[in-house]
Design an enzyme around this catalytic site. Structure first.
Site, PDB file in Angstrom:
ATOM      1  N   LYS A 293       0.828  -1.214   0.000  1.00 45.89           N
ATOM      2  CA  LYS A 293       0.000   0.000   0.000  1.00 45.89           C
ATOM      3  C   LYS A 293       0.858   1.258   0.000  1.00 45.89           C
ATOM      4  O   LYS A 293       0.618   2.188  -0.771  1.00 45.89           O
ATOM      5  CB  LYS A 293      -0.915  -0.006   1.238  1.00 45.89           C
ATOM      6  CG  LYS A 293      -1.548   1.339   1.536  1.00 45.89           C
ATOM      7  CD  LYS A 293      -2.388   1.335   2.790  1.00 45.89           C
ATOM      8  CE  LYS A 293      -1.667   1.553   4.084  1.00 45.89           C
ATOM      9  NZ  LYS A 293      -1.327   2.929   4.466  1.00 45.89           N
ATOM     10  N   ASN A 294       1.877   1.271   0.866  1.00 46.83           N
ATOM     11  CA  ASN A 294       2.641   2.510   1.015  1.00 46.83           C
ATOM     12  C   ASN A 294       3.622   2.764  -0.132  1.00 46.83           C
ATOM     13  O   ASN A 294       4.203   3.844  -0.214  1.00 46.83           O
ATOM     14  CB  ASN A 294       3.348   2.538   2.379  1.00 46.83           C
ATOM     15  CG  ASN A 294       2.332   2.720   3.501  1.00 46.83           C
ATOM     16  OD1 ASN A 294       1.175   3.087   3.263  1.00 46.83           O
ATOM     17  ND2 ASN A 294       2.745   2.459   4.732  1.00 46.83           N
TER      18      ASN A 294
ATOM     19  N   CYS B 272      -4.084   7.895   9.831  1.00 45.83           N
ATOM     20  CA  CYS B 272      -4.277   7.299  11.147  1.00 45.83           C
ATOM     21  C   CYS B 272      -3.889   8.278  12.241  1.00 45.83           C
ATOM     22  O   CYS B 272      -2.903   9.004  12.116  1.00 45.83           O
ATOM     23  CB  CYS B 272      -3.447   6.024  11.262  1.00 45.83           C
ATOM     24  SG  CYS B 272      -4.197   4.640  10.396  1.00 45.83           S
TER      25      CYS B 272
ATOM     26  N   GLN C 299       8.881  19.141   6.907  1.00 43.79           N
ATOM     27  CA  GLN C 299      10.006  18.728   6.043  1.00 43.79           C
ATOM     28  C   GLN C 299       9.591  18.677   4.566  1.00 43.79           C
ATOM     29  O   GLN C 299      10.397  18.923   3.682  1.00 43.79           O
ATOM     30  CB  GLN C 299      10.568  17.368   6.478  1.00 43.79           C
ATOM     31  CG  GLN C 299      11.128  17.355   7.885  1.00 43.79           C
ATOM     32  CD  GLN C 299      12.199  18.422   8.091  1.00 43.79           C
ATOM     33  OE1 GLN C 299      13.204  18.470   7.394  1.00 43.79           O
ATOM     34  NE2 GLN C 299      11.955  19.299   9.051  1.00 43.79           N
TER      35      GLN C 299
ATOM     36  N   ARG D 247      -8.554  -0.122   5.350  1.00 44.78           N
ATOM     37  CA  ARG D 247      -7.710   0.864   4.647  1.00 44.78           C
ATOM     38  C   ARG D 247      -6.455   0.230   4.073  1.00 44.78           C
ATOM     39  O   ARG D 247      -5.898   0.715   3.099  1.00 44.78           O
ATOM     40  CB  ARG D 247      -7.275   1.960   5.620  1.00 44.78           C
ATOM     41  CG  ARG D 247      -8.398   2.820   6.093  1.00 44.78           C
ATOM     42  CD  ARG D 247      -7.906   3.824   7.072  1.00 44.78           C
ATOM     43  NE  ARG D 247      -6.895   4.643   6.420  1.00 44.78           N
ATOM     44  CZ  ARG D 247      -6.460   5.784   6.882  1.00 44.78           C
ATOM     45  NH1 ARG D 247      -6.921   6.260   7.998  1.00 44.78           N
ATOM     46  NH2 ARG D 247      -5.548   6.458   6.235  1.00 44.78           N
TER      47      ARG D 247
HETATM   48  C1  EPZ Z   1       4.560   6.694   6.442  1.00 40.57           C
HETATM   49  O1  EPZ Z   1       3.923   7.788   7.089  1.00 40.57           O
HETATM   50  C2  EPZ Z   1       3.531   5.596   6.355  1.00 40.57           C
HETATM   51  N1  EPZ Z   1       2.394   6.089   5.613  1.00 40.57           N
HETATM   52  C3  EPZ Z   1       3.139   5.151   7.755  1.00 40.57           C
HETATM   53  O2  EPZ Z   1       2.303   4.022   7.611  1.00 40.57           O
HETATM   54  C4  EPZ Z   1       4.366   4.745   8.544  1.00 40.57           C
HETATM   55  O3  EPZ Z   1       3.985   4.495   9.874  1.00 40.57           O
HETATM   56  C5  EPZ Z   1       5.419   5.853   8.531  1.00 40.57           C
HETATM   57  O4  EPZ Z   1       5.699   6.247   7.152  1.00 40.57           O
HETATM   58  C6  EPZ Z   1       6.726   5.460   9.169  1.00 40.57           C
HETATM   59  O5  EPZ Z   1       7.276   4.349   8.519  1.00 40.57           O
HETATM   60  C7  EPZ Z   1       2.407   6.078   4.294  1.00 40.57           C
HETATM   61  O6  EPZ Z   1       3.372   5.663   3.656  1.00 40.57           O
HETATM   62  C8  EPZ Z   1       1.188   6.556   3.589  1.00 40.57           C
HETATM   63  P1  EPZ Z   1       7.047   9.851   8.275  1.00 40.57           P
HETATM   64  P2  EPZ Z   1       4.571   9.227   7.055  1.00 40.57           P
HETATM   65  O7  EPZ Z   1       6.977  11.126   7.478  1.00 40.57           O
HETATM   66  O8  EPZ Z   1       5.227   9.417   5.730  1.00 40.57           O
HETATM   67  C9  EPZ Z   1       7.946  13.164  11.675  1.00 40.57           C
HETATM   68  C10 EPZ Z   1       0.422   2.696   7.913  1.00 40.57           C
HETATM   69  O9  EPZ Z   1       0.008   2.083   8.929  1.00 40.57           O
HETATM   70  N2  EPZ Z   1       7.844  14.158  10.594  1.00 40.57           N
HETATM   71  O10 EPZ Z   1       8.140   8.901   7.967  1.00 40.57           O
HETATM   72  O11 EPZ Z   1       3.533  10.181   7.484  1.00 40.57           O
HETATM   73  C11 EPZ Z   1       6.598  12.528  11.967  1.00 40.57           C
HETATM   74  O12 EPZ Z   1       5.821  13.320  12.849  1.00 40.57           O
HETATM   75  C12 EPZ Z   1       0.933   4.103   8.050  1.00 40.57           C
HETATM   76  O13 EPZ Z   1       0.459   2.189   6.781  1.00 40.57           O
HETATM   77  C13 EPZ Z   1       8.152  15.481  10.852  1.00 40.57           C
HETATM   78  O14 EPZ Z   1       8.504  15.860  11.967  1.00 40.57           O
HETATM   79  O15 EPZ Z   1       5.666   9.090   8.181  1.00 40.57           O
HETATM   80  C14 EPZ Z   1       7.017  11.197  12.540  1.00 40.57           C
HETATM   81  O16 EPZ Z   1       7.335  11.379  13.900  1.00 40.57           O
HETATM   82  C15 EPZ Z   1       0.677   4.673   9.391  1.00 40.57           C
HETATM   83  N3  EPZ Z   1       8.044  16.387   9.824  1.00 40.57           N
HETATM   84  C16 EPZ Z   1       8.298  10.855  11.784  1.00 40.57           C
HETATM   85  O17 EPZ Z   1       8.755  12.093  11.228  1.00 40.57           O
HETATM   86  C17 EPZ Z   1       7.684  16.031   8.566  1.00 40.57           C
HETATM   87  O18 EPZ Z   1       7.602  16.891   7.685  1.00 40.57           O
HETATM   88  C18 EPZ Z   1       8.156   9.844  10.659  1.00 40.57           C
HETATM   89  O19 EPZ Z   1       7.095  10.227   9.804  1.00 40.57           O
HETATM   90  C19 EPZ Z   1       7.384  14.688   8.314  1.00 40.57           C
HETATM   91  C20 EPZ Z   1       7.477  13.753   9.345  1.00 40.57           C
END
Ligand code: EPZ
Length: 430
Positions: free
Chosen positions: A22-23, A117, A126, A397
């Site tokens: 999915k991702n 979620c 970022q 989802r």
């Molecule tokens: C992706 O979310 C996945 N979603 C998530 O999967 C997954 O849990 C996550 O990556 C971590 O592997 C999709 O791919 C659609 P991140 P994403 O940006 O991209 C912080 C599932 O169950 N951050 O890697 O939103 C953020 O708050 C879902 O399939 C910033 O601070 O995750 C978090 O603490 C749930 N600023 C950390 O980085 C930013 O601009 C990692 O987030 C972006 C992120």
């Protein structure tokens, strides 16, 4: 309202085919609008988040043709709007991938701000920093993120946190920028690599995906392609832990074992037997599970998307385990539900201290989010008696035919609508 009703106690045994990731599919679908030529995508999972994104894309003029359940043809030659207001899109995180894709190709995008979620605050600073470094003006107004640029120009961007979404979004926008972009401290997840491979198959010039430095040489045009999405690492991991929790014997098929190394390592540590072949992994749980410690980390560390599933296993293991969540600040909401099933878990900040108990007992519970929902279903499959699980829309989802695949592994589970259906199920299974 749809619910799952489950009678626990059967070890899950058999083979399960894993679908496309999915991702990886979400950004790949979004990126397919970066060419006017037709793009064919295979191994697409038939899950709600994907279908929501496809509807939103179709509503801005992208031709979306399902060739079969897992194959789609997309043609963005007829795009008629760069504004994506689709109300349903708010519910999925990946809506923001349309910003990177539209900005990259058309130098303009206005997209409803993402939901997804509820597992933490989920900042997008970022993403914005990356777009701005490429020369875009970015604002957030009236629930929409708006990005525009005269030209996008390659830049050297250091990500302050390792972010899957920001790495993907900036990579898409930079693909058609003038000159070279370097993303440092980039995410290394398999889906980041899959998107880079997909874009390269369309004529992009991206090197280093899968390492923490990605180098993108901008190209002026992308062309059509035929692409097969990688298998879903988290779907596979979920069934591997289902074997551990139910004392079963499950073979996950059509997977890439390398992507599952951190999950395999933890299963071995807690006492499961794991056998790997080219594209399958078999997990056998014939002994009492043992305690361990685990901390979620960006890839290749243990995935945050597997944190609830390992917690469900450790809550049945011998001894005290510690699970530390280092990616999202609010990802233990399911613990209250698991406690209702008899687990002994204390959450302090981002740490769960788990004292293993001998068994779970069935209860009425709700899925708080996608992965936690799946983990609670697995707990119910190991529990004494009946469990009903509400809010299964979250599980739908990201897991295709979840209850059907579990049923085929021997689970006593049914999708029901009414109290009468629950009673019928109880009569049937005794
Ligand atoms: C992706 O979310 C996945 N979603 C998530 O999967 C997954 O849990 C996550 O990556 C971590 O592997 C999709 O791919 C659609 P991140 P994403 O940006 O991209 C912080 C599932 O169950 N951050 O890697 O939103 C953020 O708050 C879902 O399939 C910033 O601070 O995750 C978090 O603490 C749930 N600023 C950390 O980085 C930013 O601009 C990692 O987030 C972006 C992120």
């Amino acid at each position: 309202m749809e619910q799952y009703v489950i009678k626990g106690g059967n070890p899950l045994v058999g083979d399960v085919e894993i679908g496309g990731a999915k991702n990886a599919a979400l950004p790949i679908l979004a990126a397919s609008i970066m060419t006017n030529e037709s793009v064919y995508i295979d191994n697409l999972p038939d899950v709600r988040d994907i279908n929501v994104l496809l509807t939103a894309m179709s509503n801005i003029g992208v031709t979306v043709k399902r060739e079969d359940r897992h194959k789609v043809m997309l043609n963005a030659g007829g795009i008629n709007s760069l504004i994506v207001e689709e109300e349903t899109l708010k519910k999925i995180r990946a809506s923001y991938y349309l910003v990177g894709a539209l900005l990259g190709k058309y130098k303009y995008a206005e997209v409803v701000l993402p939901g997804g979620c509820d597992i933490g605050s989920r900042a997008i600073d970022q993403h914005i920093k990356g777009f701005r470094s490429l020369g875009a003006t970015v604002t957030i107004e009236h629930g929409m993120i708006k990005a525009s640029a005269e030209h996008l120009t390659g830049a050297h961007i250091y990500m302050d946190v390792v972010s899957v979404g920001a790495t993907i979004n900036v990579m898409m926008a930079a693909t058609m920028a003038e000159g070279v972009t370097i993303i440092e401290n980039s995410a290394k997840e398999p889906h980041v690599v899959d998107l880079a491979n997909f874009l390269n198959s369309m004529g992009a010039n991206i090197k280093g995906a899968g390492t923490d430095v990605i180098r993108i040489k901008g190209v002026s045009k992308l062309h059509g392609t035929n692409y097969t999405i990688i298998p879903d690492q988290i779907e596979a991991g979920t069934y591997m832990f289902a074997a551990a929790v139910t004392k079963g014997d499950i073979t996950v098929k059509n997977i890439i074992p390398k992507h599952l190394e951190s999950i395999t390592a933890k299963l071995l540590e807690i006492g499961c037997e794991v056998e790997e072949t080219d594209d399958c992994i078999r997990v056998v749980a014939s002994r009492q599970l043992q305690h361990t410690h685990v901390k979620t980390l960006p890839y290749p560390g243990f995935p945050t998307d597997m944190q609830p599933q390992i917690t469900v296993a450790l809550a049945l293991a011998k001894g005290t385990s510690i699970v530390t969540e280092s990616i999202f600040e609010n990802r233990f909401k399911y613990v209250d539900e698991l406690t209702r099933m008899g687990a002994n878990i204390k959450v302090e900040g981002n740490t769960a201290i788990i004292d293993g108990v001998g068994r779970y007992t069935g209860a009425s519970i709700s899925a708080p989010d996608l992965r936690a929902g799946a983990a609670l279903v697995i707990a119910a499959l190991a529990a004494d008696g009946f469990t009903t699980v509400d809010d299964i829309k979250y599980i739908e989802r990201g897991y295709e035919d979840f209850h059907v695949k579990l049923h085929n592994l021997g689970a006593q589970i049914e999708l029901v609508q009414t109290e009468k259906d629950i009673q019928k199920f109880k009569m049937k299974v005794g």
